[in-house]
Design a protein around this motif. Structure first.
Motif, PDB file in Angstrom:
ATOM      1  N   LYS A  69       0.845  -1.220   0.000  1.00 27.19           N
ATOM      2  CA  LYS A  69       0.000   0.000   0.000  1.00 27.19           C
ATOM      3  C   LYS A  69       0.867   1.252   0.000  1.00 27.19           C
ATOM      4  O   LYS A  69       0.611   2.226  -0.734  1.00 27.19           O
ATOM      5  CB  LYS A  69      -0.919  -0.024   1.213  1.00 27.19           C
ATOM      6  N   VAL A  70       1.910   1.217   0.866  1.00 31.85           N
ATOM      7  CA  VAL A  70       2.816   2.370   0.928  1.00 31.85           C
ATOM      8  C   VAL A  70       3.518   2.572  -0.421  1.00 31.85           C
ATOM      9  O   VAL A  70       3.611   3.686  -0.951  1.00 31.85           O
ATOM     10  CB  VAL A  70       3.852   2.178   2.052  1.00 31.85           C
ATOM     11  N   GLU A  71       4.015   1.451  -0.992  1.00 26.91           N
ATOM     12  CA  GLU A  71       4.693   1.525  -2.282  1.00 26.91           C
ATOM     13  C   GLU A  71       3.738   1.972  -3.365  1.00 26.91           C
ATOM     14  O   GLU A  71       4.090   2.749  -4.262  1.00 26.91           O
ATOM     15  CB  GLU A  71       5.293   0.161  -2.615  1.00 26.91           C
ATOM     16  N   GLY A  72       2.515   1.491  -3.287  1.00 28.71           N
ATOM     17  CA  GLY A  72       1.512   1.885  -4.269  1.00 28.71           C
ATOM     18  C   GLY A  72       1.228   3.369  -4.209  1.00 28.71           C
ATOM     19  O   GLY A  72       1.064   4.020  -5.255  1.00 28.71           O
ATOM     20  N   LYS A  73       1.173   3.894  -3.008  1.00 29.17           N
ATOM     21  CA  LYS A  73       0.956   5.335  -2.858  1.00 29.17           C
ATOM     22  C   LYS A  73       2.115   6.121  -3.490  1.00 29.17           C
ATOM     23  O   LYS A  73       1.914   7.162  -4.162  1.00 29.17           O
ATOM     24  CB  LYS A  73       0.812   5.680  -1.393  1.00 29.17           C
ATOM     25  N   LYS A  74       3.349   5.642  -3.244  1.00 24.61           N
ATOM     26  CA  LYS A  74       4.508   6.312  -3.833  1.00 24.61           C
ATOM     27  C   LYS A  74       4.459   6.256  -5.355  1.00 24.61           C
ATOM     28  O   LYS A  74       4.719   7.246  -6.054  1.00 24.61           O
ATOM     29  CB  LYS A  74       5.792   5.651  -3.348  1.00 24.61           C
ATOM     30  N   LEU A  75       4.132   5.102  -5.907  1.00 23.57           N
ATOM     31  CA  LEU A  75       4.032   4.941  -7.363  1.00 23.57           C
ATOM     32  C   LEU A  75       2.943   5.827  -7.940  1.00 23.57           C
ATOM     33  O   LEU A  75       3.103   6.427  -9.015  1.00 23.57           O
ATOM     34  CB  LEU A  75       3.773   3.483  -7.712  1.00 23.57           C
ATOM     35  N   ASN A  76       1.829   5.897  -7.221  1.00 26.54           N
ATOM     36  CA  ASN A  76       0.745   6.771  -7.675  1.00 26.54           C
ATOM     37  C   ASN A  76       1.208   8.226  -7.709  1.00 26.54           C
ATOM     38  O   ASN A  76       0.861   8.997  -8.631  1.00 26.54           O
ATOM     39  CB  ASN A  76      -0.469   6.633  -6.767  1.00 26.54           C
ATOM     40  N   ALA A  77       1.999   8.594  -6.697  1.00 31.16           N
ATOM     41  CA  ALA A  77       2.530   9.969  -6.664  1.00 31.16           C
ATOM     42  C   ALA A  77       3.483  10.211  -7.832  1.00 31.16           C
ATOM     43  O   ALA A  77       3.460  11.281  -8.465  1.00 31.16           O
ATOM     44  CB  ALA A  77       3.250  10.205  -5.336  1.00 31.16           C
ATOM     45  N   GLN A  78       4.338   9.209  -8.130  1.00 31.28           N
ATOM     46  CA  GLN A  78       5.263   9.329  -9.254  1.00 31.28           C
ATOM     47  C   GLN A  78       4.496   9.451 -10.569  1.00 31.28           C
ATOM     48  O   GLN A  78       4.838  10.268 -11.440  1.00 31.28           O
ATOM     49  CB  GLN A  78       6.181   8.111  -9.299  1.00 31.28           C
ATOM     50  N   VAL A  79       3.494   8.616 -10.720  1.00 29.78           N
ATOM     51  CA  VAL A  79       2.675   8.679 -11.930  1.00 29.78           C
ATOM     52  C   VAL A  79       2.040  10.053 -12.075  1.00 29.78           C
ATOM     53  O   VAL A  79       1.998  10.647 -13.167  1.00 29.78           O
ATOM     54  CB  VAL A  79       1.604   7.574 -11.913  1.00 29.78           C
ATOM     55  N   SER A  80       1.539  10.555 -10.966  1.00 31.62           N
ATOM     56  CA  SER A  80       0.897  11.871 -10.990  1.00 31.62           C
ATOM     57  C   SER A  80       1.900  12.952 -11.386  1.00 31.62           C
ATOM     58  O   SER A  80       1.592  13.838 -12.214  1.00 31.62           O
ATOM     59  CB  SER A  80       0.320  12.171  -9.601  1.00 31.62           C
ATOM     60  N   THR A  81       3.127  12.873 -10.817  1.00 32.28           N
ATOM     61  CA  THR A  81       4.170  13.873 -11.152  1.00 32.28           C
ATOM     62  C   THR A  81       4.558  13.760 -12.616  1.00 32.28           C
ATOM     63  O   THR A  81       4.690  14.777 -13.329  1.00 32.28           O
ATOM     64  CB  THR A  81       5.403  13.658 -10.267  1.00 32.28           C
TER      65      THR A  81
END
Length: 422
Positions: A69-81
């Protein structure tokens, strides 16, 4: 003189063997239930171990899922950026494209060449413009690749998360199944414990019954031993010889009148004593014991001279009648019947029967179930205490353990069929 021989008291039967058998059955039940309970406990321990292992796996899965979940949140943030950067780049490129369309890219390149100070300057400007255009394109391609990689990573994370959720659900189901088995085993354990407790209680009850029975048997054995000792003592003692009443030497013959007892010497029969008719059979039995002329002694009692035998075998051994015949010998009849019949038989033979006991010369007669059972009872009066209303009698009596000789102090009134004077 005949010796009184009483049969030994029958030995008391031992404690019922069924009690020991029942106790053994309870022990077997307890042992079986304890074994089953131990097996159930082993199964419970195994289940608890499995549940513990499953719970550890569940905890590990939860940790991994939290990390995903934590990694997914980070990946989602990267995708968003990345998407934001791409959008910004797209906007810049679109602006450049619109500018190129308006001014024409050829004109732009020409202006750069024309306005250049030298050829090398022109080449540099054209090269810079081409580099910027190429860099923008390369950046857009790389950002597109990055976003695809992030999206692939997100998809993989989501897939792993789904697998872990399924695994967690399976582990949860296993835990519930094992918990159900554990609950059933605990119920079985409680039932086994109930069986053990019930069997132990039953065993204690049986052991208490056995102890009580053994105690009663011991007490009875002691009583039997004492009774046997009394019998042995009584049998070892010499037969009591009661002195016969002196008979006047002058009386040697009898007249016809003497054979009939006058009214003044008629036996005083106790009113409570049942009358007895002398049958032809009785007459035949007593042919050889017909009383000779009676003797009226100073006490007023009629005691006929008789020709009775001394053998007590005319009565059943070792009963009360056998005892009295053994003690009194020829002074009492040979066939006077059961104890209850003696008063009537003696009266019919001419003896005085009344309510007055005399030590050493009277026989106490008891009715049925007063003393000695349903056939009545007879005993020798050994001493009398009229002030106390009691007397000491010698007797053979069965108190439940067989006949034995003894002396007893009883009430005078207990001899409700009277006293035979002999």
């Amino acid at each position: 003189m005949s010796t009184v021989i009483l049969s030994a008291v029958a030995p008391i039967s031992g404690v019922n063997a069924d009690t020991d058998s029942d106790i053994a059955k309870q022990d077997a039940t307890i042992s079986s239930a304890q074994s089953a309970q131990a097996q159930a406990q082993t199964q419970v321990d195994n289940i608890q171990s499995k549940i513990g292992s499953i719970q550890a796996k569940q905890a590990d899965l939860k940790n991994k899922m939290e990390k995903l979940k934590v990694e997914g949140k980070k990946l989602n943030a990267q995708v968003s950026t990345l998407r934001q950067n791409i959008n910004e780049r797209n906007s810049s490129l679109q602006a450049q494209a619109r500018s190129a369309q308006v001014n024409s890219s050829t004109t732009g390149y020409l202006d750069a060449v024309v306005n250049s100070k030298s050829l090398s300057d022109a080449i540099q400007k054209v090269t810079a413009m081409a580099t910027v255009t190429s860099a923008n394109k390369n950046m857009l391609d790389q950002q597109q690749k990055d976003i695809q990689a992030v999206q692939a990573k997100l998809a993989e994370n989501q897939k792993n998360d789904g697998i872990m959720v399924a695994a967690e659900n399976d582990l949860t189901k296993q835990t519930k199944d094992l918990a159900g088995q554990e609950a059933q085993l605990k119920v079985a354990q409680l039932n086994y414990q109930l069986t053990i407790t019930t069997a132990q209680d039953k065993k204690q009850e049986l052991e208490a019954q056995k102890a009580a029975a053994e105690k009663a048997a011991t007490e009875q054995a002691n009583k039997t031993k004492a009774a046997a000792a009394a019998v042995a003592k009584a049998n070892a003692a010499p037969i009591i010889q009661m002195p016969k009443t002196a008979v006047a030497s002058s009386v040697s013959t009898a007249s016809a009148e003497d054979k009939t007892v006058s009214s003044s010497s008629t036996p005083n029969v106790n009113p409570a004593t049942p009358s007895k008719e002398v049958s032809s059979t009785d007459t035949d039995i007593n042919k050889n014991s017909t009383p000779t002329p009676s003797i009226n002694i100073s006490s007023g009692y009629t005691i006929p001279s008789t020709h009775y035998g001394t053998n007590p075998g005319t009565y059943v051994s070792p009963t009360c009648t056998f005892y009295v015949k053994s003690v009194m010998g020829s002074r009492v009849g040979d066939y006077w019947g059961n104890g209850e019949d003696w008063a009537a038989s003696a009266s019919a033979d001419g003896f005085t029967v009344d309510n007055n006991p005399v030590a050493g010369s009277t026989i106490a007669v008891f009715g049925p179930n007063v003393r000695g059972g349903s056939y009545g009872h007879v005993a020798v009066v050994e001493s009398v205490n009229k002030a106390a209303g009691t007397m000491v009698i010698g007797e053979a009596i069965d108190l439940g353990n067989g006949y034995f000789n003894t002396t007893s102090t009883v009430k005078i009134s207990d001899a409700n069929y009277g006293f035979i004077h002999v």
